[in-house]
Design an enzyme around this catalytic site. Structure first.
Site, PDB file in Angstrom:
ATOM      1  N   ARG A 166       0.815  -1.220   0.000  1.00 43.16           N
ATOM      2  CA  ARG A 166       0.000   0.000   0.000  1.00 43.16           C
ATOM      3  C   ARG A 166       0.849   1.271   0.000  1.00 43.16           C
ATOM      4  O   ARG A 166       0.349   2.371  -0.220  1.00 43.16           O
ATOM      5  CB  ARG A 166      -1.009  -0.018   1.151  1.00 43.16           C
ATOM      6  CG  ARG A 166      -2.183   0.915   0.923  1.00 43.16           C
ATOM      7  CD  ARG A 166      -3.461   0.503   1.652  1.00 43.16           C
ATOM      8  NE  ARG A 166      -3.202  -0.131   2.926  1.00 43.16           N
ATOM      9  CZ  ARG A 166      -2.766   0.507   4.016  1.00 43.16           C
ATOM     10  NH1 ARG A 166      -2.559   1.807   3.985  1.00 43.16           N
ATOM     11  NH2 ARG A 166      -2.553  -0.166   5.129  1.00 43.16           N
TER      12      ARG A 166
ATOM     13  N   TYR B  12     -14.226   9.970 -20.200  1.00 44.40           N
ATOM     14  CA  TYR B  12     -14.611   8.575 -19.978  1.00 44.40           C
ATOM     15  C   TYR B  12     -15.809   8.490 -19.032  1.00 44.40           C
ATOM     16  O   TYR B  12     -15.877   9.216 -18.034  1.00 44.40           O
ATOM     17  CB  TYR B  12     -13.400   7.844 -19.393  1.00 44.40           C
ATOM     18  CG  TYR B  12     -13.643   6.412 -19.048  1.00 44.40           C
ATOM     19  CD1 TYR B  12     -13.802   5.450 -20.036  1.00 44.40           C
ATOM     20  CD2 TYR B  12     -13.713   6.002 -17.726  1.00 44.40           C
ATOM     21  CE1 TYR B  12     -14.024   4.128 -19.721  1.00 44.40           C
ATOM     22  CE2 TYR B  12     -13.935   4.675 -17.402  1.00 44.40           C
ATOM     23  CZ  TYR B  12     -14.096   3.745 -18.398  1.00 44.40           C
ATOM     24  OH  TYR B  12     -14.314   2.439 -18.077  1.00 44.40           O
TER      25      TYR B  12
ATOM     26  N   ASP C 100      -6.151  12.589 -18.917  1.00 44.27           N
ATOM     27  CA  ASP C 100      -6.310  11.152 -19.122  1.00 44.27           C
ATOM     28  C   ASP C 100      -5.713  10.880 -20.504  1.00 44.27           C
ATOM     29  O   ASP C 100      -6.282  11.263 -21.530  1.00 44.27           O
ATOM     30  CB  ASP C 100      -7.800  10.788 -19.058  1.00 44.27           C
ATOM     31  CG  ASP C 100      -8.038   9.290 -19.204  1.00 44.27           C
ATOM     32  OD1 ASP C 100      -7.197   8.613 -19.819  1.00 44.27           O
ATOM     33  OD2 ASP C 100      -9.087   8.807 -18.726  1.00 44.27           O
TER      34      ASP C 100
ATOM     35  N   LYS D 207      -5.781  -0.553 -20.870  1.00 46.96           N
ATOM     36  CA  LYS D 207      -5.901  -0.351 -22.308  1.00 46.96           C
ATOM     37  C   LYS D 207      -4.542  -0.563 -22.993  1.00 46.96           C
ATOM     38  O   LYS D 207      -4.023  -1.653 -22.918  1.00 46.96           O
ATOM     39  CB  LYS D 207      -6.503   1.018 -22.588  1.00 46.96           C
ATOM     40  CG  LYS D 207      -7.755   1.326 -21.729  1.00 46.96           C
ATOM     41  CD  LYS D 207      -8.895   0.344 -21.921  1.00 46.96           C
ATOM     42  CE  LYS D 207      -9.943   0.402 -20.810  1.00 46.96           C
ATOM     43  NZ  LYS D 207     -10.439   1.726 -20.467  1.00 46.96           N
TER      44      LYS D 207
HETATM   45  C1  LIG Z   1     -11.034   2.369 -19.381  1.00 50.39           C
HETATM   46  C2  LIG Z   1     -10.759   3.798 -19.196  1.00 50.39           C
HETATM   47  C3  LIG Z   1     -10.676   4.361 -17.916  1.00 50.39           C
HETATM   48  C4  LIG Z   1     -10.939   3.575 -16.654  1.00 50.39           C
HETATM   49  O1  LIG Z   1      -9.974   2.609 -16.431  1.00 50.39           O
HETATM   50  P1  LIG Z   1     -10.243   1.219 -15.667  1.00 50.39           P
HETATM   51  O2  LIG Z   1      -8.931   0.542 -15.811  1.00 50.39           O
HETATM   52  O3  LIG Z   1     -11.379   0.549 -16.349  1.00 50.39           O
HETATM   53  O4  LIG Z   1     -10.571   1.570 -14.249  1.00 50.39           O
HETATM   54  C5  LIG Z   1     -10.385   5.705 -17.825  1.00 50.39           C
HETATM   55  N1  LIG Z   1     -10.200   6.468 -18.919  1.00 50.39           N
HETATM   56  C6  LIG Z   1     -10.289   5.957 -20.157  1.00 50.39           C
HETATM   57  C7  LIG Z   1     -10.084   6.853 -21.323  1.00 50.39           C
HETATM   58  C8  LIG Z   1     -10.561   4.621 -20.338  1.00 50.39           C
HETATM   59  O5  LIG Z   1     -10.661   4.131 -21.578  1.00 50.39           O
END
Ligand SMILES: *Cc1c(COP(=O)(O)O)cnc(C)c1O
Length: 380
Positions: free
Chosen positions: A45, A99, A171, A196
């Site tokens: 953690r 997202y 992001d 991703k």
């Molecule tokens: C999938 C995704 C997230 C969230 O991520 P998780 O790993 O599912 O928690 C955030 N931003 C974007 C652009 C995503 O495609």
């Protein structure tokens, strides 16, 4: 692509196996470490077990950041980063195209903590400017965005934030650090859903954050309280995946460009959304700030098509919820990520009921095209 990226992907942060001389980082499953006479007390953690640290170092190097952290999901990374910089009485400005999970986090949780927020009306600089208040502490963007591949001018937003002493966050999931390095453009904090492209094989659930040392320290302190840390085993798998990130993303870029151009010229396709084609309204900004345009694209079929049937007619491309795997996948945002919204709300965002989002994989591009072509012809 900067030519040292592939070397970073393969080597940066690796744990040397001094005992046996193995060629890959060993997995350290321990959750308990000696605490006497050490500079840091290791505990999962605390973000400082050996395999967790590999990911932190790799993402920092890839994003040209001073430091990085690994989380158990993209949302753990996003929520921890936001809560590290926001407290009761603060305000945050977010791009309207973000997202769905991030949208839900803000719209369902922030009120309870006394944090106020505004979503922009668009992603031009003026749209961000007009939402800033005296208590705005964070500006949050996502570019290219999901599912319309909207492009925000990163350097312009970063400069605006700096001029007002506001922390900027992005992001960067859709671009990956191979195609876009926002810290070079002035952004403070970069976040990825590593589920991703960083993972890339549809079998890893993780998130990462990269920033300067001071901010990473602040986010780590918050993260220790929230506990959304990555496991050693996932860290190992993610390290393994990132080794091929550069070569994978180059192939995704090449294939998506090819497919976007094919779809754009197909008579049954009404519209294609891909930042790498000249018809994209922000093609020039994309060209300025991206090294490649990524593997994600969306398109609209003409009204005669049954868009659900269309997906079932595909033979290789899988109708599938997530994205960015080596395999091509497709989904209908109106049935998935944007289903909690009303049709009118979707329309206001520009998401039509027949919009299909395609995650272009690394298969032979002619095979991807042939599959789309047979499905397009099937319903004519
Ligand atoms: C999938 C995704 C997230 C969230 O991520 P998780 O790993 O599912 O928690 C955030 N931003 C974007 C652009 C995503 O495609």
């Amino acid at each position: 692509m900067k030519n040292n990226k592939n070397t970073i992907c393969v080597h940066t942060g690796e744990v040397k196996d001094e005992q046996f001389g193995g060629a890959v980082s060993p997995i350290y499953m321990a959750t308990s470490y000696n605490y006497l006479d050490v500079d840091q007390k290791r505990y999962p953690r605390n973000f400082n077990t050996p395999n967790q640290e590999v990911i932190g170092k790799k993402i920092a190097a890839l994003e040209n950041a001073e430091a990085g952290l690994a989380f158990a999901s993209g949302m753990a990374a996003i929520s921890t980063a936001l809560f590290a910089f926001l407290e009761s009485g603060d305000h945050v400005v977010l791009a309207n195209q973000i997202y769905g999970g991030s949208f839900n986090l803000v719209s369902q949780e922030f009120d309870k903590y006394g944090i106020s927020y505004d979503f922009t009306n668009g992603v031009e600089l003026k749209d961000f400017k007009e939402k800033i208040k005296t208590n705005t502490k964070v500006i949050y963007i996502e570019t290219p965005s999901n599912p319309l591949l909207t492009i925000t001018d990163i350097a312009a937003v970063a400069e605006l934030a700096k001029s007002k002493n506001i922390v900027s966050m992005i992001d960067n999931t859709f671009a990956s650090p191979i195609n876009q390095t926002p810290i070079d453009l002035g952004i403070d904090i970069v976040i990825h859903s590593a589920t991703k492209y960083l993972g890339g094989h549809s079998d890893i659930f993780a998130g990462v954050v990269a920033s300067n040392k001071e901010y990473i320290h602040k986010i780590a302190l918050k993260g220790k309280n929230f506990g959304g840390n990555i496991s050693e085993f996932m860290s190992y798998l993610l390290e393994r995946s990132i080794k091929t990130l550069g070569v994978r993303v180059e192939k995704h870029n090449e294939n998506a460009q090819f497919i976007a151009e094919f779809l754009e010229n197909h008579p049954s396709v009404v519209k294609v959304y891909y930042p790498g084609i000249k018809s994209h309204p922000n093609y020039e900004i994309a060209k300025k700030q991206m090294h490649g345009y990524g593997g994600m694209l969306s398109f609209e079929l003409n009204e005669e098509f049954d868009v659900v049937e269309f997906q079932k007619t595909l033979k290789m491309i899988k109708p599938s919820l997530s994205l960015a795997g080596v395999e091509s996948t497709i989904l209908l945002p109106s049935l998935t990520s944007h289903s909690p919204m009303t049709k009118e709300e979707r329309q206001a965002l520009g998401i039509s009921e027949s919009l299909l989002r395609l995650s272009v994989g690394i298969e032979n591009k002619e095979d991807i095209k042939a599959d789309l072509e047979q499905a397009l012809n099937n319903q004519l």
